[in-house]
Design an enzyme around this catalytic site. Sequence first.
Site, PDB file in Angstrom:
ATOM      1  N   SER A 153       0.836  -1.198   0.000  1.00  0.00           N
ATOM      2  CA  SER A 153       0.000   0.000   0.000  1.00  0.00           C
ATOM      3  C   SER A 153       0.868   1.244   0.000  1.00  0.00           C
ATOM      4  CB  SER A 153      -0.908   0.006   1.229  1.00  0.00           C
ATOM      5  OG  SER A 153      -1.668   1.194   1.299  1.00  0.00           O
ATOM      6  N   PRO A 159       4.888   7.518   8.866  1.00  0.00           N
ATOM      7  CA  PRO A 159       4.521   6.726  10.048  1.00  0.00           C
ATOM      8  C   PRO A 159       3.227   7.192  10.709  1.00  0.00           C
ATOM      9  CG  PRO A 159       6.837   7.363  10.127  1.00  0.00           C
ATOM     10  CD  PRO A 159       6.211   8.137   8.998  1.00  0.00           C
ATOM     11  N   LYS A 175       3.419  -3.637   6.794  1.00  0.00           N
ATOM     12  CA  LYS A 175       3.473  -3.947   5.362  1.00  0.00           C
ATOM     13  C   LYS A 175       4.846  -3.605   4.788  1.00  0.00           C
ATOM     14  CE  LYS A 175      -1.439  -3.487   4.082  1.00  0.00           C
ATOM     15  NZ  LYS A 175      -1.608  -4.771   3.373  1.00  0.00           N
TER      16      LYS A 175
END
Length: 273
Positions: A153, A159, A175
């Site tokens: 993604s 973050p 991920k």
Amino acid sequence: MADSSKKLTVLLSGASGLTGSLAFKKLKERSDKFEVRGLVRSEASKQKLGGGDEIFIGDISDPKTLEPAMEGIDALIILTSAIPRMKPTEEFTAEMISGGRSEDVIDASFSGPMPEFYYDEGQYPEQVDWIGQKNQIDTAKKMGVKHIVLVGSMGGCDPDHFLNHMGNGNILIWKRKAEQYLADSGVPYTIIRAGGLDNKAGGVRELLVAKDDVLLPTENGFIARADVAEACVQALEIEEVKNKAFDLGSKPEGVGEATKDFKALFSQVTTPF
């Protein structure tokens, strides 16, 4: 290009998901090129895909259960992902959200106050998007798989991205950790970082590749699930996109020309990560 005289045997994990089921269907439709297998985690999901012998049940938290599905495959497409589920509210009733799955109500076009989210027990991003994907990568490497396509993604450069706050799952962080693990694994790979997903028709928009989330603040940071599924299938046969990672978005419908030449699209990708 892949050897056109030999069909590729491809396993697609997450085959019953919203994007996975589209990719599975596309692979099945191209039976002249692909022998397709699906990996799901329950009998109910297997039946959803027709219940055939090509559908394997496995638990991505248990590598041993993955080996039968990966025996003899050439390529693996990883479309497993933790799913944030929505807590019912006055605006989003339990009936509307069909058990709380956020993707069934909220897609890339959603606007409004964001409801609260949670993850089912055992289905947190660390367990699914990191450990589960690592297990798939390790098992594929052990079984001699020649190419792994991983769908991630966009948003991993931030973050503080709102997706990380859903259920306090830090989903994009996990991920990205799995993406880096794949890139370092020694197995030829393609990493597709999809933009905001919607359920509109595929094949009608001009697709865009980029890096470092540059598409996200723009109207080009969205993409149809069907287009992501198509990109996965195309990546299996286009040598130029091996050992590459890229963001994938699209122009709004009606702007530009629908992408048909994926080799030309993928030739724009230059970054290994």
